[in-house]
Design an enzyme around this catalytic site. Structure first.
Site, PDB file in Angstrom:
ATOM      1  N   GLU A 107       0.823  -1.222   0.000  1.00 34.28           N
ATOM      2  CA  GLU A 107       0.000   0.000   0.000  1.00 34.28           C
ATOM      3  C   GLU A 107       0.854   1.268   0.000  1.00 34.28           C
ATOM      4  OE1 GLU A 107      -2.021  -0.440   3.732  1.00 34.28           O
ATOM      5  OE2 GLU A 107      -3.193  -2.162   3.107  1.00 34.28           O
ATOM      6  N   PRO A 108       1.735   1.430  -0.963  1.00 37.11           N
ATOM      7  CA  PRO A 108       2.572   2.631  -0.935  1.00 37.11           C
ATOM      8  C   PRO A 108       1.797   3.880  -1.343  1.00 37.11           C
ATOM      9  CG  PRO A 108       2.989   1.388  -2.938  1.00 37.11           C
ATOM     10  CD  PRO A 108       1.988   0.587  -2.151  1.00 37.11           C
ATOM     11  N   GLY A 109       2.025   4.969  -0.649  1.00 39.70           N
ATOM     12  CA  GLY A 109       1.428   6.249  -1.017  1.00 39.70           C
ATOM     13  C   GLY A 109       2.528   7.235  -1.383  1.00 39.70           C
TER      14      GLY A 109
ATOM     15  N   ARG B 121       3.146  20.058   6.170  1.00 33.79           N
ATOM     16  CA  ARG B 121       4.150  19.127   6.705  1.00 33.79           C
ATOM     17  C   ARG B 121       5.262  19.799   7.508  1.00 33.79           C
ATOM     18  NH1 ARG B 121       7.090  16.244   4.054  1.00 33.79           N
ATOM     19  NH2 ARG B 121       6.998  14.450   5.437  1.00 33.79           N
TER      20      ARG B 121
ATOM     21  N   TYR C 129       5.176  18.371  11.214  1.00 35.79           N
ATOM     22  CA  TYR C 129       6.186  17.351  11.552  1.00 35.79           C
ATOM     23  C   TYR C 129       7.599  17.902  11.521  1.00 35.79           C
ATOM     24  CZ  TYR C 129       2.505  14.510   9.188  1.00 35.79           C
ATOM     25  OH  TYR C 129       1.352  13.949   8.729  1.00 35.79           O
TER      26      TYR C 129
ATOM     27  N   CYS D 218      -1.548  33.550   9.870  1.00 35.32           N
ATOM     28  CA  CYS D 218      -1.317  34.119  11.203  1.00 35.32           C
ATOM     29  C   CYS D 218      -0.991  33.047  12.231  1.00 35.32           C
ATOM     30  CB  CYS D 218      -2.526  34.937  11.622  1.00 35.32           C
ATOM     31  SG  CYS D 218      -2.819  36.241  10.441  1.00 35.32           S
ATOM     32  N   GLU D 219       0.133  32.405  12.081  1.00 30.99           N
ATOM     33  CA  GLU D 219       0.649  31.401  13.016  1.00 30.99           C
ATOM     34  C   GLU D 219       2.163  31.468  12.929  1.00 30.99           C
ATOM     35  OE1 GLU D 219      -1.063  29.287  14.966  1.00 30.99           O
ATOM     36  OE2 GLU D 219      -3.034  29.767  14.134  1.00 30.99           O
TER      37      GLU D 219
HETATM   38  C1  PLP Z   1      -1.061   6.093   5.228  1.00 28.12           C
HETATM   39  C2  PLP Z   1      -1.179   4.669   4.962  1.00 28.12           C
HETATM   40  C3  PLP Z   1      -0.494   4.087   3.885  1.00 28.12           C
HETATM   41  C4  PLP Z   1       0.439   4.858   2.992  1.00 28.12           C
HETATM   42  O1  PLP Z   1       1.549   5.319   3.703  1.00 28.12           O
HETATM   43  P1  PLP Z   1       2.789   5.959   2.913  1.00 28.12           P
HETATM   44  O2  PLP Z   1       3.738   6.333   3.998  1.00 28.12           O
HETATM   45  O3  PLP Z   1       2.268   7.146   2.188  1.00 28.12           O
HETATM   46  O4  PLP Z   1       3.309   4.927   1.988  1.00 28.12           O
HETATM   47  C5  PLP Z   1      -0.695   2.743   3.646  1.00 28.12           C
HETATM   48  N1  PLP Z   1      -1.515   1.988   4.430  1.00 28.12           N
HETATM   49  C6  PLP Z   1      -2.165   2.516   5.476  1.00 28.12           C
HETATM   50  C7  PLP Z   1      -3.040   1.653   6.279  1.00 28.12           C
HETATM   51  C8  PLP Z   1      -2.025   3.861   5.779  1.00 28.12           C
HETATM   52  O5  PLP Z   1      -2.675   4.374   6.832  1.00 28.12           O
END
Ligand code: PLP
Length: 415
Positions: free
Chosen positions: A274-276, A313, A317, A343-344
């Site tokens: 599940e890469p984002g 971000r 973070y 305004c922060e």
């Molecule tokens: C956020 C998330 C991802 C993606 O995370 P990345 O750091 O963007 O790869 C995959 N699976 C789950 C369950 C998430 O909450």
């Protein structure tokens, strides 16, 4: 490191000069490279060619319909965390049978919509969620495919706000309760237990915790099978870190995929990832313009027209994004804190950056394709920026800048 390169003093993305994008669509504005998105997704798919797998792009990293459509055309799966994301995936041409539904708080309507669409799997995070899912599946006369998200209790060694795999975290089912939860899932007649999943955090640069999580998940899967509940797939989540600054080394996608493929060989499990961030992070930039240069007690501020409202971000973070002028111009160079108009005091995009800039100059905040636009807000009544996809020598606006009127279109005053 990024989908941009400097040629003749100008910053380019694919065949388009970013200064042209900034003039044509205005600033602030997000620009994403189609080629960079495609090649990042294909890096996973290619490295896993010998393993039965599905790369499910995590929609929450960047959910623009054009981005989802680019990935859908490659055959991508999608990892969603809400009914809204499901609707986006379907609107962009994504296939429901390649959708995985993650998240700790799935609502009844969201579950119903996902069951009716026929998604591939629910990644369930608690026992009460199993019961809710069973009841809704019964009412609809279907069986819900489920995987349990287990918390492997490993330290991802990333920022605590984006670490999710430790005990005491709200995500997943505690390791020591997982077997009992599988027993419950198997006993519910409208569920079909198909897999196991984990996701230990985000922006992970060190492969060791990922390998540790893989081992713990496989151990659990074997224990679940020994209880008479055979699993078909293993989902190792996302979290693979990218390179934001030169000194950093991105997690090697090819190596991680090869490690997983080798470990799963002969087990019979199919693999879901599940890469984002790893797919879109370095494919995007946030374009902005310098409004003022301000000198205050020996500190120099570059006040620009992008802010924490568009890219949170750094404020949230303390994340580091490279900031680069769109054109190399003859300007005096100085160290600036690059800040927005909001305004922060936390409205900072970068501190102590050596930049040769003057008011009116365009700048790019790099590696902003993931967790940028999706986390934007209208704080200070700022319209959200336009989004543009660069495709070869074309620049296509894929989301219009919000108008001021639209910001309060749903509001009323009292009589
Ligand atoms: C956020 C998330 C991802 C993606 O995370 P990345 O750091 O963007 O790869 C995959 N699976 C789950 C369950 C998430 O909450």
């Amino acid at each position: 490191m990024s989908a941009v390169r400097r040629v003749g003093g100008e910053l380019w993305m694919e065949g388009v000069r970013l200064s042209e994008v900034a003039s044509r669509f205005g600033t602030p504005c997000y620009a994403y490279s189609r080629a960079a998105i495609e090649s990042a997704w294909q890096a996973f798919d290619r490295a896993l060619a010998g393993t039965e797998h599905l790369v499910c792009y995590a929609v929450k990293a960047n959910s623009n319909l054009a981005v989802l459509g680019i990935l859908a055309r490659l055959g991508s799966g999608f990892d969603i965390v809400s009914g809204g994301e499901l609707a986006r995936v379907l609107a962009a041409g994504g296939r429901a049978d390649r959708v995985i539904f993650s998240g700790v708080g799935k609502g009844e309507d969201e579950i119903r919509a996902a069951l009716m669409a026929g998604i591939r799997c629910f990644n369930v995070e608690s026992e009460p969620e199993l019961e809710r899912l069973d009841a809704i599946a019964r009412a609809l006369g279907v069986r819900a495919p489920v995987s349990l998200r287990v918390n492997p209790d490993v330290d991802a060694r990333t920022h605590p706000y984006i670490s999710t795999g430790l005990k005491g975290n709200k995500f997943g089912i505690a390791h020591d309760r997982a077997l009992a939860a599988y027993g419950l899932a198997a006993s519910l007649p409208n569920l079909e237990v198909t897999g196991i999943d984990c996701h230990i955090g985000s922006q992970i640069l060190d492969m060791a915790p990922l390998e540790e999580a893989l081992e713990r998940v496989l151990e659990l899967a074997a224990a679940v099978a020994a209880r008479g509940i055979p699993l078909r797939h293993v989902d190792l989540g996302g979290g693979l870190g990218i390179r934001y600054r030169e000194e950093e080394e991105a997690l090697d996608i090819g190596r991680w995929c090869a490690t997983v493929a080798a470990r799963l060989a002969g087990t019979g499990y199919s693999l879901v990832l599940e890469p984002g961030r790893a797919i879109v992070g370095n494919a995007g930039v946030l374009l902005s313009r310098v409004e003022y240069l301000k000198l205050d007690k020996g500190k120099r501020f570059a006040i620009v027209d992008a802010s924490m409202s568009e890219l949170i971000r750094p404020a949230l973070y303390e994340a580091w994004h490279e900031i680069s002028p769109l054109a190399t111009l003859d300007r005096p160079e100085a160290a600036y804190d690059v800040v927005g108009p909001v305004c922060e005091s936390s409205d900072v995009l970068g501190t102590d950056r050596r930049l040769a800039i003057a008011p009116g100059d365009g700048i790019a905040i790099l590696s902003a394709g993931a967790y940028g636009m999706v986390m934007s807000s209208n704080y200070n009544s700022r319209p959200r920026p336009a989004e543009v996809v660069i495709d070869g020598d074309r620049a296509v606006q894929v989301r219009a800048r919000e108008t001021i009127d639209s910001l309060f279109a749903g509001e009323t005053t009292l009589d």
